[in-house]
Design a protein around this motif. Structure first.
Motif, PDB file in Angstrom:
ATOM      1  N   GLU A  20       0.837  -1.201   0.000  1.00 23.44           N
ATOM      2  CA  GLU A  20       0.000   0.000   0.000  1.00 23.44           C
ATOM      3  C   GLU A  20       0.876   1.257   0.000  1.00 23.44           C
ATOM      4  O   GLU A  20       0.564   2.250  -0.667  1.00 23.44           O
ATOM      5  N   LEU A  21       1.972   1.218   0.719  1.00 24.35           N
ATOM      6  CA  LEU A  21       2.886   2.370   0.726  1.00 24.35           C
ATOM      7  C   LEU A  21       3.559   2.530  -0.634  1.00 24.35           C
ATOM      8  O   LEU A  21       3.766   3.650  -1.095  1.00 24.35           O
ATOM      9  N   LYS A  22       3.876   1.410  -1.258  1.00 24.74           N
ATOM     10  CA  LYS A  22       4.486   1.488  -2.597  1.00 24.74           C
ATOM     11  C   LYS A  22       3.542   2.156  -3.597  1.00 24.74           C
ATOM     12  O   LYS A  22       3.986   2.800  -4.546  1.00 24.74           O
ATOM     13  N   ALA A  23       2.251   1.974  -3.384  1.00 25.97           N
ATOM     14  CA  ALA A  23       1.258   2.530  -4.312  1.00 25.97           C
ATOM     15  C   ALA A  23       0.932   3.986  -4.002  1.00 25.97           C
ATOM     16  O   ALA A  23       0.223   4.636  -4.774  1.00 25.97           O
ATOM     17  N   SER A  24       1.437   4.514  -2.907  1.00 18.90           N
ATOM     18  CA  SER A  24       1.072   5.878  -2.517  1.00 18.90           C
ATOM     19  C   SER A  24       1.913   6.915  -3.264  1.00 18.90           C
ATOM     20  O   SER A  24       3.048   6.653  -3.676  1.00 18.90           O
ATOM     21  N   GLU A  25       1.343   8.085  -3.429  1.00 14.90           N
ATOM     22  CA  GLU A  25       2.087   9.201  -4.018  1.00 14.90           C
ATOM     23  C   GLU A  25       2.887   9.946  -2.952  1.00 14.90           C
ATOM     24  O   GLU A  25       3.851  10.645  -3.255  1.00 14.90           O
ATOM     25  N   ALA A  26       2.483   9.786  -1.704  1.00 19.92           N
ATOM     26  CA  ALA A  26       3.112  10.553  -0.626  1.00 19.92           C
ATOM     27  C   ALA A  26       4.616  10.317  -0.539  1.00 19.92           C
ATOM     28  O   ALA A  26       5.374  11.244  -0.244  1.00 19.92           O
ATOM     29  N   ILE A  27       5.040   9.102  -0.839  1.00 22.60           N
ATOM     30  CA  ILE A  27       6.479   8.806  -0.732  1.00 22.60           C
ATOM     31  C   ILE A  27       7.291   9.585  -1.756  1.00 22.60           C
ATOM     32  O   ILE A  27       8.486   9.758  -1.602  1.00 22.60           O
ATOM     33  N   TRP A  28       6.607  10.047  -2.796  1.00 19.83           N
ATOM     34  CA  TRP A  28       7.293  10.861  -3.811  1.00 19.83           C
ATOM     35  C   TRP A  28       7.195  12.351  -3.486  1.00 19.83           C
ATOM     36  O   TRP A  28       7.990  13.145  -3.970  1.00 19.83           O
ATOM     37  N   TYR A  29       6.212  12.737  -2.706  1.00 20.18           N
ATOM     38  CA  TYR A  29       6.061  14.141  -2.319  1.00 20.18           C
ATOM     39  C   TYR A  29       7.025  14.527  -1.208  1.00 20.18           C
ATOM     40  O   TYR A  29       7.358  15.703  -1.048  1.00 20.18           O
ATOM     41  N   CYS A  30       7.446  13.552  -0.428  1.00 20.82           N
ATOM     42  CA  CYS A  30       8.353  13.872   0.682  1.00 20.82           C
ATOM     43  C   CYS A  30       9.617  14.525   0.130  1.00 20.82           C
ATOM     44  O   CYS A  30      10.281  13.989  -0.743  1.00 20.82           O
ATOM     45  N   ALA A  31       9.918  15.698   0.660  1.00 22.04           N
ATOM     46  CA  ALA A  31      11.061  16.477   0.170  1.00 22.04           C
ATOM     47  C   ALA A  31      12.293  16.314   1.050  1.00 22.04           C
ATOM     48  O   ALA A  31      13.271  17.051   0.877  1.00 22.04           O
ATOM     49  N   THR A  32      12.241  15.382   1.988  1.00 18.04           N
ATOM     50  CA  THR A  32      13.382  15.139   2.878  1.00 18.04           C
ATOM     51  C   THR A  32      13.812  16.441   3.558  1.00 18.04           C
ATOM     52  O   THR A  32      14.998  16.760   3.631  1.00 18.04           O
ATOM     53  N   CYS A  33      12.819  17.168   4.035  1.00 22.59           N
ATOM     54  CA  CYS A  33      13.126  18.463   4.658  1.00 22.59           C
ATOM     55  C   CYS A  33      13.439  18.327   6.151  1.00 22.59           C
ATOM     56  O   CYS A  33      13.925  19.257   6.783  1.00 22.59           O
ATOM     57  N   PHE A  34      13.094  17.162   6.718  1.00 21.34           N
ATOM     58  CA  PHE A  34      13.392  16.827   8.126  1.00 21.34           C
ATOM     59  C   PHE A  34      12.584  17.625   9.156  1.00 21.34           C
ATOM     60  O   PHE A  34      12.911  17.598  10.333  1.00 21.34           O
ATOM     61  N   THR A  35      11.550  18.341   8.705  1.00 19.93           N
ATOM     62  CA  THR A  35      10.702  19.025   9.680  1.00 19.93           C
ATOM     63  C   THR A  35      10.062  18.015  10.624  1.00 19.93           C
ATOM     64  O   THR A  35       9.968  18.234  11.834  1.00 19.93           O
ATOM     65  N   CYS A  74       9.232  15.414  16.002  1.00 16.74           N
ATOM     66  CA  CYS A  74       8.752  14.133  16.531  1.00 16.74           C
ATOM     67  C   CYS A  74       9.280  13.884  17.949  1.00 16.74           C
ATOM     68  O   CYS A  74      10.487  13.965  18.186  1.00 16.74           O
ATOM     69  N   PRO A  75       8.392  13.558  18.896  1.00 14.20           N
ATOM     70  CA  PRO A  75       8.851  13.309  20.261  1.00 14.20           C
ATOM     71  C   PRO A  75       9.735  12.072  20.407  1.00 14.20           C
ATOM     72  O   PRO A  75      10.440  11.947  21.405  1.00 14.20           O
ATOM     73  N   VAL A  76       9.685  11.179  19.403  1.00 11.01           N
ATOM     74  CA  VAL A  76      10.546   9.989  19.471  1.00 11.01           C
ATOM     75  C   VAL A  76      11.517   9.943  18.288  1.00 11.01           C
ATOM     76  O   VAL A  76      12.116   8.909  17.998  1.00 11.01           O
TER      77      VAL A  76
END
Ligand code: SF4
Ligand code: SF4
Length: 134
Positions: free
Chosen positions: A62-77, A82-84
Motif C-alpha cells: 500500500e505504501l508502494k502505491a502511494s504518491e506521498a512517498i514521492w512528495y516527501c522532500a526530505t526536509c526533516f521538519t 517528533c517526540p521519538v
C-alpha cells in the motif's frame, strides 16, 4: 480495502524497515506532530503519520502505491518535531528503494531537457536520479 497481515509477515516487514531505515517505527505514538509540520502534507494522499502507521502494520504494498512517498522532500521538519525522533524521510526512502528493486522507475533519464542537465546544479541532478531513477 486495507489488508490484515499475519503476525509473522508483519513482524518481518517491520524488522526489515528498521534494518534499512534505521528507524524504530514501533515507537510512533501517532501524535500527528509530523503531519502538522510537514509542508507537503496537504498534497499527500497519505499524511506523514499515516505513512508510519502503515509501516507499523507492514503494509508495504500500500505504501508502494502511494504518491506521498514521492512528495516527501526530505526536509526533516517531521523528525525535528517528533517526540521519538522518527525520520519519516528515511521511511519513505526505503519504500522508494523497494520500488527501485522492483524495477519500477518513475522517469526516463532521456526525458530530462538538455538545458536542465547543462545548467542545473550537479547536486540537484544527483538527487533527482537518486529519488526517481533506478
Ligand atoms: S511526530 Fe513522531 S510520534 Fe508523532 S505521529 Fe509523527 S512519527 Fe509518530
Ligand atoms: S521530511 Fe518529508 S514527511 Fe517529513 S516534513 Fe519533510 S516533506 Fe514532510
Amino acid at each position: 480495502m486495507v489488508r490484515i497481515l499475519q503476525p509473522e509477515e508483519r513482524r518481518e516487514a517491520v524488522n526489515r524497515m528498521h534494518e534499512l531505515s534505521n528507524q524504530d517505527i514501533l515507537l510512533c505514538l501517532q501524535c500527528g506532530k509530523c503531519t502538522a509540520g510537514c509542508p507537503f502534507s496537504n498534497d499527500m494522499d497519505l499524511a506523514p503519520h499515516q505513512i508510519v502507521r502503515m509501516a507499523q502494520l507492514g503494509l508495504i504494498d500500500e505504501l508502494k502505491a502511494s504518491e506521498a512517498i514521492w512528495y516527501c522532500a526530505t526536509c526533516f521538519t517531521c523528525v525535528s518535531r517528533c517526540p521519538v525522533a522518527i525520520d519519516i524521510a528515511a521511511v519513505a526512502e526505503v519504500i522508494r528503494l523497494y520500488l527501485q528493486m522492483d524495477d519500477e522507475a518513475r522517469f526516463d533519464p532521456e526525458s530530462i531537457p538538455k538545458s536542465l542537465t547543462e545548467n542545473a546544479p550537479q547536486q540537484a541532478l544527483v538527487s533527482l536520479y537518486r529519488k526517481f531513477g533506478n
